[in-house]
Design a protein around this motif. Structure first.
Motif, PDB file in Angstrom:
ATOM      1  N   ALA A  16      34.231  46.663  49.801  1.00 52.47           N
ATOM      2  CA  ALA A  16      32.771  46.609  49.960  1.00 52.47           C
ATOM      3  C   ALA A  16      32.414  47.027  51.389  1.00 52.47           C
ATOM      4  O   ALA A  16      31.293  47.479  51.661  1.00 52.47           O
ATOM      5  CB  ALA A  16      32.285  45.184  49.699  1.00 52.47           C
ATOM      6  N   THR A  70      32.353  49.505  54.079  1.00 50.52           N
ATOM      7  CA  THR A  70      32.485  50.969  54.081  1.00 50.52           C
ATOM      8  C   THR A  70      33.289  51.475  55.284  1.00 50.52           C
ATOM      9  O   THR A  70      33.953  52.502  55.189  1.00 50.52           O
ATOM     10  CB  THR A  70      31.099  51.656  54.042  1.00 50.52           C
ATOM     11  OG1 THR A  70      30.292  51.076  55.057  1.00 50.52           O
ATOM     12  CG2 THR A  70      30.423  51.489  52.705  1.00 50.52           C
ATOM     13  N   HIS A  74      33.225  49.570  43.822  1.00 53.68           N
ATOM     14  CA  HIS A  74      32.086  49.923  44.669  1.00 53.68           C
ATOM     15  C   HIS A  74      31.770  51.419  44.637  1.00 53.68           C
ATOM     16  O   HIS A  74      32.661  52.247  44.913  1.00 53.68           O
ATOM     17  CB  HIS A  74      32.368  49.512  46.114  1.00 53.68           C
ATOM     18  CG  HIS A  74      32.951  48.130  46.226  1.00 53.68           C
ATOM     19  ND1 HIS A  74      34.296  47.897  46.392  1.00 53.68           N
ATOM     20  CD2 HIS A  74      32.359  46.927  46.156  1.00 53.68           C
ATOM     21  CE1 HIS A  74      34.519  46.591  46.433  1.00 53.68           C
ATOM     22  NE2 HIS A  74      33.352  45.973  46.293  1.00 53.68           N
ATOM     23  N   GLU A  86      30.070  53.032  46.800  1.00 53.80           N
ATOM     24  CA  GLU A  86      30.186  53.622  48.144  1.00 53.80           C
ATOM     25  C   GLU A  86      31.633  53.973  48.460  1.00 53.80           C
ATOM     26  O   GLU A  86      31.923  55.050  48.988  1.00 53.80           O
ATOM     27  CB  GLU A  86      29.649  52.656  49.225  1.00 53.80           C
ATOM     28  CG  GLU A  86      28.190  52.265  49.071  1.00 53.80           C
ATOM     29  CD  GLU A  86      27.964  51.149  48.026  1.00 53.80           C
ATOM     30  OE1 GLU A  86      28.954  50.678  47.411  1.00 53.80           O
ATOM     31  OE2 GLU A  86      26.793  50.772  47.823  1.00 53.80           O
ATOM     32  N   ASN A 125      35.401  54.836  40.128  1.00 52.70           N
ATOM     33  CA  ASN A 125      35.242  53.414  40.445  1.00 52.70           C
ATOM     34  C   ASN A 125      35.615  52.608  39.205  1.00 52.70           C
ATOM     35  O   ASN A 125      35.144  52.907  38.106  1.00 52.70           O
ATOM     36  CB  ASN A 125      33.796  53.109  40.863  1.00 52.70           C
ATOM     37  CG  ASN A 125      32.798  53.626  39.865  1.00 52.70           C
ATOM     38  OD1 ASN A 125      32.806  54.821  39.554  1.00 52.70           O
ATOM     39  ND2 ASN A 125      31.973  52.746  39.324  1.00 52.70           N
ATOM     40  N   HIS A 185      29.314  44.664  41.531  1.00 53.16           N
ATOM     41  CA  HIS A 185      29.124  46.007  42.085  1.00 53.16           C
ATOM     42  C   HIS A 185      29.263  47.107  41.053  1.00 53.16           C
ATOM     43  O   HIS A 185      29.099  48.273  41.354  1.00 53.16           O
ATOM     44  CB  HIS A 185      30.138  46.246  43.217  1.00 53.16           C
ATOM     45  CG  HIS A 185      29.819  45.449  44.422  1.00 53.16           C
ATOM     46  ND1 HIS A 185      29.018  45.925  45.434  1.00 53.16           N
ATOM     47  CD2 HIS A 185      30.155  44.193  44.764  1.00 53.16           C
ATOM     48  CE1 HIS A 185      28.887  44.999  46.349  1.00 53.16           C
ATOM     49  NE2 HIS A 185      29.571  43.937  45.970  1.00 53.16           N
TER      50      HIS A 185
END
Ligand code: GUN
Ligand code: ZN
Length: 408
Positions: free
Chosen positions: A99, A101, A130, A132, A149, A163
């Motif tokens: 989570a 980044t 996640h 991202e 993901n 997420h």
């Protein structure tokens, strides 16, 4: 950049065959292969003042790893145990870190650098849930990778399930801004999804044709859990099949505990298997029944399954592929090991036209393996290379060139 690499060259042809050029030449122009043959043949075609680099070793195509978890690379090989306990106690807490980044950015750079040094230039990777971290893995890519993901809706900590893109609208919006050539829809495994969410994913996959990757029948405890969660399915494979998730672009990790009707279903849908021998051994799972897979004509490629698999080196995966099946009396050859780690992997990813072997028109991604003068056949040399491969290739002279450029 036009260049001729002069070295011994070993190129996979099919499951049973490779071609060896003792004094070979690989002619490369701007990262694309223009010619491959004995040096004397290429020498007659190359014109005045050719740029020739002599390499001391044996060129093979860059490796393809069709099932790994880049977000487990930091803890690869550190933990073992029953699959479900291992996931809950070690792997999910590690993936929850993505989570962050900044952490994901640093880890992605390290992951791709390590894989390139080990000679892996293509692959299929599971990310954390996640969005991202997945975009970071896609943006930092070195080589030709497909990333997804993991989709987890249930039976996992909220830090992971919250997420995920389980809302079809959110998932469709995510797919629209994602490069689908490098993305795979990735339901983690049946226990993390409901029949309803699997069906939704099947519908989305039909609308946005893409690669699909998931785990299937890796361990006996997993099998029992799936039976409890999906009591009306005839078997584990049917859970995915009913949702429309088995297609010729689906890659099924492991497939250790399979019944005959499940193999028949996989075959009928044209799905591929990612065979992960080092991971099956490390997590104490059984040997993947290669003889059944062959009997049912299921296409498959080899994979490291980082971090269940303790090593990201496909040389180690090939070595254990040969070892575990030979120990069970199932014949396997070095030719097949190389083929399953290169050409079959590229075909599994739908990249057969651009990579996986040293053929005119394909990407010039290749690896230089060390010459071992004592070997009295190419087969013996190749197996010596596998067994002599160090656990950490990071500081070894295992040169990798990506698109004709020397990588870091
Ligand atoms: N099954 C579900 N998730 C995983 C994973 O991360 N690794 C392995 N080996 N099996 C899984
Ligand atoms: Zn896996």
């Amino acid at each position: 950049m036009r260049k001729i690499f002069r070295a011994s060259i070993l190129n996979p042809i099919d499951v049973n065959t490779w071609r060896f050029y003792r004094d070979g030449a690989l002619w490369v122009d701007h990262g694309v292969i223009m010619g491959l043959d004995d040096f004397c043949v290429i020498a007659g075609q190359m014109g005045a003042n050719p740029d020739i680099e002599h390499l001391d070793g044996v060129i093979v195509p860059g490796f393809v790893d069709v099932h790994l978890h880049w977000v487990q690379h930091r803890v690869s090989g550190q933990f073992s145990g029953d699959l479900l306990t291992w996931l809950q106690e070690h792997i999910w807490p590690e993936e929850a870190c993505y989570a962050d980044t900044d952490l994901a950015r640093v880890a992605a750079v390290r992951f791709y650098a390590d894989l390139l040094r080990a000679g892996t230039v293509m692959g299929m990777s599971y990310s954390s849930p996640h969005a991202e971290a997945t975009q970071i893995a896609l943006a930092s890519m070195r080589g030709d990778w497909v990333v997804g993901n993991v989709l987890m809706a249930v039976h996992a900590p909220h830090t992971l399930t919250d997420h995920s893109l389980h809302d079809p609208g959110a998932l469709r919006a995510f797919l629209q801004r994602t490069d689908m050539a490098h993305y795979a829809l990735t339901p983690r495994f049946a226990p993390n999804l409901t029949a309803k969410s699997l069906k939704m994913l099947g519908r989305v996959a039909a609308e946005h044709p893409c690669l699909i990757q998931t785990h299937l029948a890796e361990s006996l405890t997993e099998l029992r859990w799936v039976k409890e969660l999906f009591p009306d399915a005839a078997h584990y494979t049917e859970v995915y099949d009913r949702a429309g998730l088995l297609t010729p672009r689906t890659i099924l990790g492991h497939c250790v505990e399979m019944r005959d009707e499940e193999w028949r279903c996989v075959r009928a849908r044209g799905a591929w298997v990612a065979h992960c021998p080092t991971s099956n051994e490390a997590l104490g799972n059984r040997r993947m029944p290669l003889e059944q897979l062959r009997a049912h004509h299921i296409p498959f490629a080899l994979a490291s399954d980082i971090g269940g698999g303790p090593s990201h080196s496909m040389l180690h995966v090939m070595q254990r592929f040969l070892g575990v099946h030979r120990d069970a009396g199932v014949p396997v050859t070095p030719q097949e090991a190389l083929y399953r780690s290169t050409k079959a992997g590229a075909e599994c990813m739908g990249r057969g036209a651009s990579g996986g072997e040293l053929t005119v028109g394909k990407r010039a991604d290749f690896v230089l393996l060390p010459q071992k003068s004592a070997a009295d056949s190419v087969e013996a040399w190749f197996e010596a290379c596998l067994s002599g491969a160090p656990a950490d290739l990071e500081h070894r002279p295992l040169g990798t060139w990506l698109s004709g450029e020397r990588a870091a």
